[in-house]
Write an enzyme that holds these catalytic residues in place. Structure first.
Site, short mmCIF file in Angstrom:
data_model
loop_
_atom_site.label_atom_id
_atom_site.label_comp_id
_atom_site.label_asym_id
_atom_site.label_seq_id
_atom_site.Cartn_x
_atom_site.Cartn_y
_atom_site.Cartn_z
N HIS A 137 66.31 40.25 35.74
CA HIS A 137 66.80 38.87 35.79
C HIS A 137 65.65 37.89 35.52
O HIS A 137 65.82 36.89 34.83
CB HIS A 137 67.36 38.55 37.18
CG HIS A 137 68.51 39.43 37.62
ND1 HIS A 137 68.40 40.32 38.65
CD2 HIS A 137 69.76 39.54 37.15
CE1 HIS A 137 69.57 40.93 38.83
NE2 HIS A 137 70.41 40.48 37.92
N GLY A 148 71.13 40.39 29.38
CA GLY A 148 70.31 41.58 29.22
C GLY A 148 71.01 42.63 28.37
O GLY A 148 72.22 42.82 28.47
N ARG A 190 71.87 47.55 41.75
CA ARG A 190 72.53 48.69 42.39
C ARG A 190 71.58 49.85 42.69
O ARG A 190 71.95 50.77 43.41
CB ARG A 190 73.68 49.20 41.49
CG ARG A 190 74.86 48.22 41.44
CD ARG A 190 76.02 48.79 40.63
NE ARG A 190 77.24 48.05 40.81
CZ ARG A 190 77.74 47.16 39.93
NH1 ARG A 190 77.08 46.90 38.82
NH2 ARG A 190 78.87 46.53 40.16
P1 AMP Z 1 73.85 41.18 36.95
O1 AMP Z 1 73.27 40.38 38.07
O2 AMP Z 1 73.73 42.66 37.10
O3 AMP Z 1 75.25 40.74 36.57
O4 AMP Z 1 72.96 40.84 35.68
C1 AMP Z 1 72.77 39.52 35.26
C2 AMP Z 1 72.11 39.54 33.91
O5 AMP Z 1 70.87 40.21 34.01
C3 AMP Z 1 72.94 40.29 32.86
O6 AMP Z 1 72.83 39.60 31.62
C4 AMP Z 1 72.26 41.62 32.80
O7 AMP Z 1 72.41 42.27 31.55
C5 AMP Z 1 70.81 41.22 33.02
N1 AMP Z 1 70.05 42.38 33.50
C6 AMP Z 1 70.38 43.22 34.50
N2 AMP Z 1 69.47 44.22 34.59
C7 AMP Z 1 68.57 44.01 33.61
C8 AMP Z 1 67.40 44.70 33.17
N3 AMP Z 1 66.96 45.80 33.77
N4 AMP Z 1 66.71 44.18 32.12
C9 AMP Z 1 67.13 43.06 31.49
N5 AMP Z 1 68.23 42.36 31.85
C10 AMP Z 1 68.94 42.83 32.90
#
Ligand code: AMP
Length: 285
Positions: free
Chosen positions: A37, A147, A187
Site C-alpha cells: 500500500h 497494485g 491477509r
Molecule cells: P487491499 O487493501 O488488499 O484491498 O489493497 C489495496 C491496494 O493495494 C490494491 O490496489 C492492491 O492491489 C494493492 N496491493 C496490495 N498488496 C500489494 C502488494 N504486495 N504490492 C503492491 N500493491 C499491493
C-alpha cells in the site's frame, strides 16, 4: 494528515481542491497497511498535489463464506504509517454511511470476470466496481493507484473507467514482496507459522514457469502441471485455481503468445493467498 470519516466532508474537500486546480492522487485500500500500500502512496505523492488514502473494508465484495468479519483492522497503526509516508487525507467511512440502505443501483461486471477470482468469488468484482464508483465520486481523483498483485482487478477497473467514461487515470504499480518472494498482503498475518514458511512457493512456482517459457515451453497445460505439482509438493494449501490467460483480456489460450498472465489462488487454514506473473512471450522464429 487529516482523517475524514464523513462522506460529504470528504467530497466537499475534494471539490474545493479541484476548484483550486490541485490534482488528487487516490489509493483505495481495505487497510491493515503494508509496504505494498505504501508503495502506491509513494507513487501517488510523486505524481499529484494532494494524496488521499481510503480505508474501507467493503462488505459488497465479500461472499457469505468469506473473511469479512475476520479481515485484519488497525486504524491507529494505519494512520501512523500513512502520515509518516506523507498522506494528506485518510478517508475512513463507516459501512453504515457508505450503505445506509440497500443500493437501488449497482454495477455488474460483464467481461473478464468468469475466470480467476471472478469465478471463485462470484459477485466480488461487482462489489469492487460499485464501491469504486462511489469512492471516485467522493474523492474526485485525477489518478488512482492499484497494485498488480490484484491484476484482474486492474483489468476490470480499466474496463469500468473506459465503459463509464470516468475521467480518471488508472496507474498500475508493481507487486511488493517479502524477502523470500511472498507477495505482501494484509491477509499474511493469518498464516500459521508453518504455512508462512511454505507460502513463498507461490512466487517460486511462478518464477519456475517463467524460466520454462524462456526456455521455449509454450504449452499452457504442461506449465500448469509443473506449477500445480510444485505447490502440492511444497505447501499444505488447497489450490483454488491456477490459470494461464491472455492479459489484459483474460482469455483462454491453447498456446502461449504475446502478453500472458499466470495467476493462482491458494487456500491456507485462515488465509487465501493470490499471486501472479505477467509475462511477455517471445515470438517464435
Ligand atoms: P487491499 O487493501 O488488499 O484491498 O489493497 C489495496 C491496494 O493495494 C490494491 O490496489 C492492491 O492491489 C494493492 N496491493 C496490495 N498488496 C500489494 C502488494 N504486495 N504490492 C503492491 N500493491 C499491493
Amino acid at each position: 494528515m487529516r482523517t475524514i470519516t464523513d462522506i460529504r466532508e470528504m467530497q466537499r474537500i475534494a471539490l474545493q481542491l479541484k476548484r483550486e486546480g490541485k490534482t488528487i492522487g487516490f489509493v483505495p485500500t481495505m487497510g491493515y497497511l503494508h509496504e505494498g500500500h505504501l508503495s502506491l502512496l509513494r507513487n501517488a505523492r510523486k505524481e499529484n498535489d494532494v494524496t488521499v488514502v481510503s480505508i474501507f473494508v467493503n462488505p459488497l465484495q465479500f461472499g457469505p463464506k468469506e473473511d469479512l468479519a475476520t479481515y485484519p483492522r488497525d486504524l491507529e497503526r494505519d494512520s501512523s504509517l500513512a502520515e509518516k509516508e506523507g498522506c494528506d487525507y485518510l478517508f475512513f467511512p463507516s459501512a453504515e454511511d457508505m450503505y445506509p440502505a440497500a443500493l437501488s443501483v449497482t454495477a455488474k461486471v460483464q467481461e473478464r470476470t468468469d475466470v480467476l477470482c471472478g469465478k471463485s468469488r462470484p459477485g466480488h468484482f461487482d462489489g469492487v466496481a460499485t464501491v469504486l464508483i462511489k469512492l471516485f465520486n467522493i474523492v474526485q481523483p485525477d489518478k488512482v493507484y492499484f497494485g498488480m498483485k490484484d491484476a484482474q482487478q486492474v483489468a476490470v477497473v480499466d474496463g469500468l473507467v473506459r465503459d463509464f467514461n470516468i475521467p480518471v487515470e488508472i496507474v498500475p504499480v508493481q507487486t511488493v514482496r517479502e524477502e523470500d518472494g511472498l507477495a505482501k498482503s494484509s491477509r499474511n498475518v493469518h498464516l500459521l507459522p508453518a504455512e508462512r514458511d511454505q507460502a513463498s512457493a507461490l512466487h517460486q512456482s511462478l518464477k519456475m514457469a517463467e524460466s520454462l517459457i524462456t526456455e521455449g515451453e509454450y504449452d499452457p497445460v504442461k506449465i500448469l502441471s509443473v506449477i500445480r505439482g510444485f505447490i502440492e509438493k511444497n505447501t499444505s494449501g488447497e489450490i483454488d485455481y491456477i490459470e494461464i490467460l491472455s492479459y489484459p483480456d483474460l482469455k483462454q489460450l491453447t498456446r502461449l503468445e504475446e502478453k500472458i498472465i499466470i495467476a493462482m489462488a491458494v487456500k491456507f487454514t485462515k488465509a487465501r493467498l493470490i499471486d501472479n506473473a505477467i509475462i511477455s512471450v517471445r515470438k517464435e522464429s
